[in-house]
Scaffold this active site. Structure first.
Site, PDB file in Angstrom:
ATOM      1  CG  HIS A  14       3.229 -41.774 -34.641  1.00 34.49           C
ATOM      2  ND1 HIS A  14       2.283 -41.375 -33.725  1.00 34.49           N
ATOM      3  CD2 HIS A  14       3.726 -40.646 -35.207  1.00 34.49           C
ATOM      4  CE1 HIS A  14       2.200 -40.063 -33.735  1.00 34.49           C
ATOM      5  NE2 HIS A  14       3.058 -39.595 -34.621  1.00 34.49           N
ATOM      6  NE  ARG A  15       3.716 -38.448 -31.536  1.00 34.35           N
ATOM      7  CZ  ARG A  15       2.669 -37.749 -31.134  1.00 34.35           C
ATOM      8  NH1 ARG A  15       2.278 -37.828 -29.879  1.00 34.35           N
ATOM      9  NH2 ARG A  15       2.027 -36.943 -31.963  1.00 34.35           N
TER      10      ARG A  15
ATOM     11  CD  GLU B 237       7.463 -39.709 -35.916  1.00 32.69           C
ATOM     12  OE1 GLU B 237       7.383 -38.520 -36.257  1.00 32.69           O
ATOM     13  OE2 GLU B 237       7.040 -40.107 -34.803  1.00 32.69           O
TER      14      GLU B 237
ATOM     15  CG  ASP C 215      -0.086 -44.011 -32.245  1.00 33.20           C
ATOM     16  OD1 ASP C 215       0.878 -43.471 -32.822  1.00 33.20           O
ATOM     17  OD2 ASP C 215      -0.989 -43.362 -31.675  1.00 33.20           O
TER      18      ASP C 215
ATOM     19  CD  GLU D 281       7.728 -34.446 -36.868  1.00 32.91           C
ATOM     20  OE1 GLU D 281       7.112 -35.495 -36.584  1.00 32.91           O
ATOM     21  OE2 GLU D 281       7.210 -33.316 -36.842  1.00 32.91           O
TER      22      GLU D 281
ATOM     23  CG  HIS E 127       4.815 -34.897 -30.319  1.00 33.82           C
ATOM     24  ND1 HIS E 127       3.832 -33.958 -30.017  1.00 33.82           N
ATOM     25  CD2 HIS E 127       4.703 -35.127 -31.660  1.00 33.82           C
ATOM     26  CE1 HIS E 127       3.161 -33.668 -31.107  1.00 33.82           C
ATOM     27  NE2 HIS E 127       3.657 -34.356 -32.119  1.00 33.82           N
TER      28      HIS E 127
ATOM     29  CG  ASP F 244       8.153 -36.388 -32.615  1.00 35.52           C
ATOM     30  OD1 ASP F 244       7.923 -36.010 -33.772  1.00 35.52           O
ATOM     31  OD2 ASP F 244       7.426 -37.207 -32.005  1.00 35.52           O
TER      32      ASP F 244
ATOM     33  CE  LYS G 117       6.613 -32.788 -33.684  1.00 39.66           C
ATOM     34  NZ  LYS G 117       5.552 -32.794 -34.735  1.00 39.66           N
TER      35      LYS G 117
HETATM   36  O1  G3P Z   1       5.569 -38.939 -38.692  1.00 35.89           O
HETATM   37  C1  G3P Z   1       4.433 -38.180 -38.837  1.00 35.89           C
HETATM   38  C2  G3P Z   1       3.902 -37.613 -37.572  1.00 35.89           C
HETATM   39  O2  G3P Z   1       4.764 -37.883 -36.507  1.00 35.89           O
HETATM   40  C3  G3P Z   1       3.652 -36.172 -37.658  1.00 35.89           C
HETATM   41  O3  G3P Z   1       2.850 -35.714 -36.642  1.00 35.89           O
HETATM   42  O4  G3P Z   1       2.451 -34.539 -34.539  1.00 35.89           O
HETATM   43  O5  G3P Z   1       2.803 -36.957 -34.495  1.00 35.89           O
HETATM   44  O6  G3P Z   1       4.711 -35.459 -34.946  1.00 35.89           O
HETATM   45  P1  G3P Z   1       3.245 -35.675 -35.090  1.00 35.89           P
HETATM   46 CA    CA Z   2       6.435 -36.970 -35.223  1.00 35.93          CA
END
Ligand code: G3P
Ligand code: CA
Length: 286
Positions: free
Chosen positions: A44-45, A71, A271, A145, A86, A73, A147
């Protein structure tokens, strides 16, 4: 002949022992190596538990940790460049202030995107989308993603152009998935990139999502990716019944990962990629 049979038996025994060793959890319980191998591990990120989120260091760490996907954003600068960050402002994750969309790429890239996490990352900049594609295409999957796409008219077309330029829009090519909380944006993107799997992100308000709503999502989405706190066995089954996969977010403890293993999701957005590779407590069921 008997010696040969015994040798084969011995070799089989050794092979089975070696297979079982990595499946033994520290808790002493047996975990399913089959399920461990199949669970998709999404950083994640990037590996944002170990390096500042959405930076090249975080993506590199995820790659080194052998995650299946990073992942990212994606947003847009004032001068129309796609950047990876993000929040819709730079305030939390850089030494600057202001909205991403009010700053040019040059202004964004002058910011320190790492010190907020730790001084050792002071050199980190906000990456561009193209930089991430060029660095990681074919090396690791990328869960893209979009965003707050409503802030950036035309962002779906720009993302599509960047992927098509690199021939990354073909079916099963380079493990690309596009997702968003903005469902209109996902329909636009799916129309532009029909061969790329798309996903809808679902927050806590979707805890009571109906079969009809899932069926509507499935007309353009291949993934229903919810907040982990609304995931139940029933939800997983109903998402699968509509032909979609489910990658919940965002795991930050081993216990959270273990719970999702038990619920038999398809992937985990975390994470800490190490929690998806090691999931003590998972009961052998293969
Ligand atoms: O990939 C799911 C997650 O990234 C969504 O929430 O706020 O971390 O972008 P957020
Ligand atoms: Ca995200």
């Amino acid at each position: 002949m008997r010696v040969r049979t015994f040798s084969i038996f011995l070799m089989a025994l050794i092979f089975m022992s070696l297979s079982i060793v990595p499946a033994l959890a520290s808790s002493g319980e047996t975990i399913s190596t089959k399920q461990q191998q199949q669970m998709v591990n999404v950083a994640h990120r990037g590996a944002s538990g170990h390096a500042p989120e959405n930076t090249m260091d975080a993506f590199q760490k995820a790659f080194e940790m052998k995650a299946d996907y990073i992942e990212i954003d994606v947003q847009m600068s004032k001068d129309g460049e796609l950047v990876i960050i993000h929040d819709t402002t730079v305030d939390r994750t850089t030494n600057g202030t202001g909205f991403v969309g009010d700053l040019t790429l040059e202004e964004l890239q002058q910011l320190d995107a790492g010190s907020w996490f730790s001084e050792e990352f002071a050199d980190e900049e906000i990456p561009t989308f193209e930089e991430v594609l060029d660095t990681y295409r074919g090396k690791i999957g990328i869960l893209i993603e979009l965003k707050s796409p409503a802030l950036y008219p035309g962002i779906e077309e720009k993302v599509a152009e960047a992927l098509v330029e690199r021939n990354m829009h073909k079916p099963n090519n380079n493990k690309i998935i596009i997702q968003s909380f903005n469902y209109e944006s996902m329909q636009t993107s799916k129309a532009l990139l029909p061969s790329i799997p798309h996903g809808v992100l679902a927050g806590l308000s979707w805890a009571d999502v109906t079969d009809e709503q899932l069926a509507q999502f499935a007309t353009y989405a291949d993934f229903f990716n919810p907040n982990m706190n609304i995931v139940t066995h029933d939800l997983v089954d109903r998402v699968h019944a509509k032909g979609m996969e489910i990658y919940p977010y965002t795991v930050r403890t081993q216990e959270q990962a273990n719970k999702l293993f038990e619920l038999e999701v398809d992937g985990i957005i975390t994470d800490f990629p190490e929690y998806v590779d090691q999931h003590p407590g998972e009961i052998e069921n293969s």
